[in-house]
Design a protein around this motif. Sequence first.
Motif, PDB file in Angstrom:
ATOM      1  N   TYR A  98       3.738   3.490  -6.000  1.00 35.84           N
ATOM      2  CA  TYR A  98       4.742   2.750  -4.816  1.00 35.84           C
ATOM      3  C   TYR A  98       5.995   3.391  -4.734  1.00 35.84           C
ATOM      4  CZ  TYR A  98       1.687  -1.468  -4.175  1.00 35.84           C
ATOM      5  OH  TYR A  98       0.695  -2.188  -3.776  1.00 35.84           O
ATOM      6  N   GLY A  99       5.953   4.763  -5.648  1.00 34.03           N
ATOM      7  CA  GLY A  99       7.300   5.536  -5.194  1.00 34.03           C
ATOM      8  C   GLY A  99       8.601   4.768  -5.726  1.00 34.03           C
ATOM      9  N   LEU A 100       8.752   4.000  -6.648  1.00 34.41           N
ATOM     10  CA  LEU A 100       9.674   3.166  -6.998  1.00 34.41           C
ATOM     11  C   LEU A 100      10.624   3.989  -8.172  1.00 34.41           C
ATOM     12  CD1 LEU A 100       8.088  -0.142  -7.394  1.00 34.41           C
ATOM     13  CD2 LEU A 100       9.641   0.244  -5.741  1.00 34.41           C
ATOM     14  N   HIS A 101      11.850   3.831  -7.665  1.00 33.73           N
ATOM     15  CA  HIS A 101      12.873   4.462  -8.765  1.00 33.73           C
ATOM     16  C   HIS A 101      13.245   3.444  -9.678  1.00 33.73           C
ATOM     17  CE1 HIS A 101      14.322   8.113  -6.531  1.00 33.73           C
ATOM     18  NE2 HIS A 101      14.031   7.382  -5.602  1.00 33.73           N
ATOM     19  N   GLY A 102      13.319   3.913 -11.055  1.00 39.38           N
ATOM     20  CA  GLY A 102      13.936   3.202 -12.145  1.00 39.38           C
ATOM     21  C   GLY A 102      12.957   2.409 -12.508  1.00 39.38           C
ATOM     22  N   ALA A 103      13.092   1.473 -13.646  1.00 42.51           N
ATOM     23  CA  ALA A 103      12.257   0.512 -14.435  1.00 42.51           C
ATOM     24  C   ALA A 103      12.041  -0.749 -13.673  1.00 42.51           C
ATOM     25  CB  ALA A 103      12.587   0.336 -15.751  1.00 42.51           C
TER      26      ALA A 103
END
Length: 249
Positions: free
Chosen positions: A46-51
Amino acid sequence: MVYCHILTNALKMKISYLFLFSILLIFSNCMGQHSGTKSYSLRKEYGLHGAVKEVSTYLCKVNKQGILSDTGNAFGKYKLTFDEQGNGQINYRKRTNENGAVIIYEMIYAGKGKNVTYKERIIIDGKQVEEAGYKYVWSDDLSYKIVKQNDTSDVQIFTLNNNFRIINFKLKQGDVEHNYKTDELIKNNRVEKTITLNENAENEITKSFDVMVMKEFDEHNNPTKIYSYDNLDEKNPIVVVFKQYKYYK
């Protein structure tokens, strides 16, 4: 009779419906900071930044009053959760269709990394109409298909890039074949626009485009407001997507 018609259409087009609206989820997120990392997770796809722990997504139509900022009129509400390692947990999707029926897809994930399975329930107007199990079958490091238990009539094939982002998706439903290919415009180390070419082949090949433009981001560089267009000229958005995030500390 109306309910039977809704049920038939929901089941017949379930996979394509899920993917078309997954485009709004997957292809509208930023390019993650995991370039070069070899281990796969759904959060990376999903290409998400961070935790990221949880993503809530609201799909709102653009009406005569223009683009609204209130999610109370959303016709689609999605929630996706991850464990601390980025593996998927629950994918809950609720949508009201053009006939006023409330359709819920609930996917419960199990497994770690590339060993992914999930159970899916379909509920229409409060009545469960289907429950099935699925698993990911990987052909190489960057491609997999989703297989339904005891049913091989529908085939979903995904191709990923080196960041585990989906760049190509193929769906076969009987004699009908759908192909989706996405290009990303990357700026400031994040995806700011995606263009998806949709090719549907039945009696003839038809083509269409979905364009998503990221308008606002949170402090982690994940998009919070997205305009969705059905034309390359980016005229008159048809859907506005709002996203809210929760993070592990």
